[in-house]
Design an enzyme around this catalytic site. Sequence first.
Site, PDB file in Angstrom:
ATOM      1  N   ASN A   1       0.868  -1.185   0.000  1.00  0.00           N
ATOM      2  CA  ASN A   1       0.000   0.000   0.000  1.00  0.00           C
ATOM      3  C   ASN A   1       0.899   1.228   0.000  1.00  0.00           C
ATOM      4  OD1 ASN A   1      -1.740   2.092   0.586  1.00  0.00           O
ATOM      5  ND2 ASN A   1      -2.239   1.389   2.656  1.00  0.00           N
TER       6      ASN A   1
ATOM      7  N   LYS B   1       0.134   4.305  -0.175  1.00  0.00           N
ATOM      8  CA  LYS B   1      -0.444   5.499   0.475  1.00  0.00           C
ATOM      9  C   LYS B   1      -0.219   6.734  -0.406  1.00  0.00           C
ATOM     10  CE  LYS B   1      -0.068   3.169   4.855  1.00  0.00           C
ATOM     11  NZ  LYS B   1       0.072   3.257   6.305  1.00  0.00           N
TER      12      LYS B   1
ATOM     13  N   HIS C   1      -9.503   1.048   5.328  1.00  0.00           N
ATOM     14  CA  HIS C   1      -8.183   1.224   5.937  1.00  0.00           C
ATOM     15  C   HIS C   1      -8.313   2.176   7.126  1.00  0.00           C
ATOM     16  CE1 HIS C   1      -4.073   2.448   6.584  1.00  0.00           C
ATOM     17  NE2 HIS C   1      -3.711   1.351   5.949  1.00  0.00           N
TER      18      HIS C   1
ATOM     19  N   GLU D   1      -6.626   4.543   8.164  1.00  0.00           N
ATOM     20  CA  GLU D   1      -6.420   5.976   7.894  1.00  0.00           C
ATOM     21  C   GLU D   1      -7.674   6.592   7.280  1.00  0.00           C
ATOM     22  OE1 GLU D   1      -2.736   5.413   5.800  1.00  0.00           O
ATOM     23  OE2 GLU D   1      -1.813   4.843   7.702  1.00  0.00           O
TER      24      GLU D   1
ATOM     25  N   GLU E   1      -5.314  -5.237  10.673  1.00  0.00           N
ATOM     26  CA  GLU E   1      -4.298  -4.200  10.865  1.00  0.00           C
ATOM     27  C   GLU E   1      -4.548  -3.487  12.188  1.00  0.00           C
ATOM     28  OE1 GLU E   1      -2.413  -2.906   6.941  1.00  0.00           O
ATOM     29  OE2 GLU E   1      -4.213  -1.725   7.182  1.00  0.00           O
TER      30      GLU E   1
ATOM     31  N   GLY F   1       2.469   2.060  10.808  1.00  0.00           N
ATOM     32  CA  GLY F   1       3.397   3.181  10.666  1.00  0.00           C
ATOM     33  C   GLY F   1       4.132   3.537  11.947  1.00  0.00           C
TER      34      GLY F   1
ATOM     35  N   SER G   1       3.492  -2.326  10.264  1.00  0.00           N
ATOM     36  CA  SER G   1       4.952  -2.402  10.444  1.00  0.00           C
ATOM     37  C   SER G   1       5.565  -3.734  10.014  1.00  0.00           C
ATOM     38  CB  SER G   1       5.329  -2.065  11.893  1.00  0.00           C
ATOM     39  OG  SER G   1       4.925  -0.730  12.209  1.00  0.00           O
TER      40      SER G   1
HETATM   41  P1  PGA Z   1       2.900   0.171   7.657  1.00  0.00           P
HETATM   42  O1  PGA Z   1       1.417   0.383   7.043  1.00  0.00           O
HETATM   43  O2  PGA Z   1       3.430  -1.099   7.047  1.00  0.00           O
HETATM   44  O3  PGA Z   1       3.672   1.388   7.218  1.00  0.00           O
HETATM   45  O4  PGA Z   1       2.741   0.070   9.122  1.00  0.00           O
HETATM   46  C1  PGA Z   1       0.555  -0.704   6.894  1.00  0.00           C
HETATM   47  C2  PGA Z   1      -0.764  -0.253   6.317  1.00  0.00           C
HETATM   48  O5  PGA Z   1      -1.209   0.854   6.627  1.00  0.00           O
HETATM   49  O6  PGA Z   1      -1.396  -0.979   5.531  1.00  0.00           O
END
Ligand code: PGA
Length: 259
Positions: A14, A16, A100, A102, A172, A178, A218
């Site tokens: 992803n 982003k 997601h 976010e 997740e 992140g 992560s």
């Molecule tokens: P990250 O993001 O690997 O940077 O923690 C995962 C995600 O948001 O799908």
Amino acid sequence: MTAAASRIPFLAGNWKMHKDRASAVQLARAIAEGVRDISGREVAIFPPYPFIEAVAHAVNGTPVEIGAQECRAEDSGAFTGDVSAPMIASVGATLCLVGHSERRQYHAETNEGCNRKILSLLSHGILPIYCVGETLAERDAIRTFDVLETQLVEGLARLSPAEVGRLVVAYEPVWAIGTGRVATPEQAQEAHAFIRTVVARIAGADISGRIRIQYGGSVKAENVDELMACEDVDGALVGGASLLAADFLRIVRFESRGS
Ligand code: PGA
């Protein structure tokens, strides 16, 4: 073949809100080159909307699949700034993330809204990856299972068992996204096993044995092997570590106990 063995590992990146057109195409090409001979693994990347078509073109004829990071439930209309399932299909996306964290956090995405998007995507032949996961406060309050159950029951409402069988679920935990703070294999396995029991209640044991559940939060080259060794972890949804080809390719080539 056991149910677990029938679930092809699915590694997804992803991106982003990163990259410009040229660097997106470059990254896609490097990933495609690195997975040209891959077998027994499914690989997808999720570039920002403006680069989907160029990236789809760049990986055409390779095993890499392309997805969008979001969509709106309606096919068209006066929704300034939004993008629909038929639009992303028309530029080469075959997958789409839904829910997601976010989007839930910054765009007030609800489970009901996710449900409408999932139904729209399926009706346009796009495979949704439905993201679920608890916040740190919810985990600390021992509410993780409640939160996951509600997200699944409401997000998958009105879907037939066959439709549920076409989805991928991504677990997740919000506190791991992140942050560099990855779930332990035990925490991931516990949540994934629970998700599978909820899916069994919603869509039956056969579907729940076949549905793939990715872990996200992560994931890195250094922790992917132990996460993928968990019985109910069938793949990874990778943010930060999917932005460099070498890192993502190492994740795609995770070492399983059997390989
Ligand atoms: P990250 O993001 O690997 O940077 O923690 C995962 C995600 O948001 O799908």
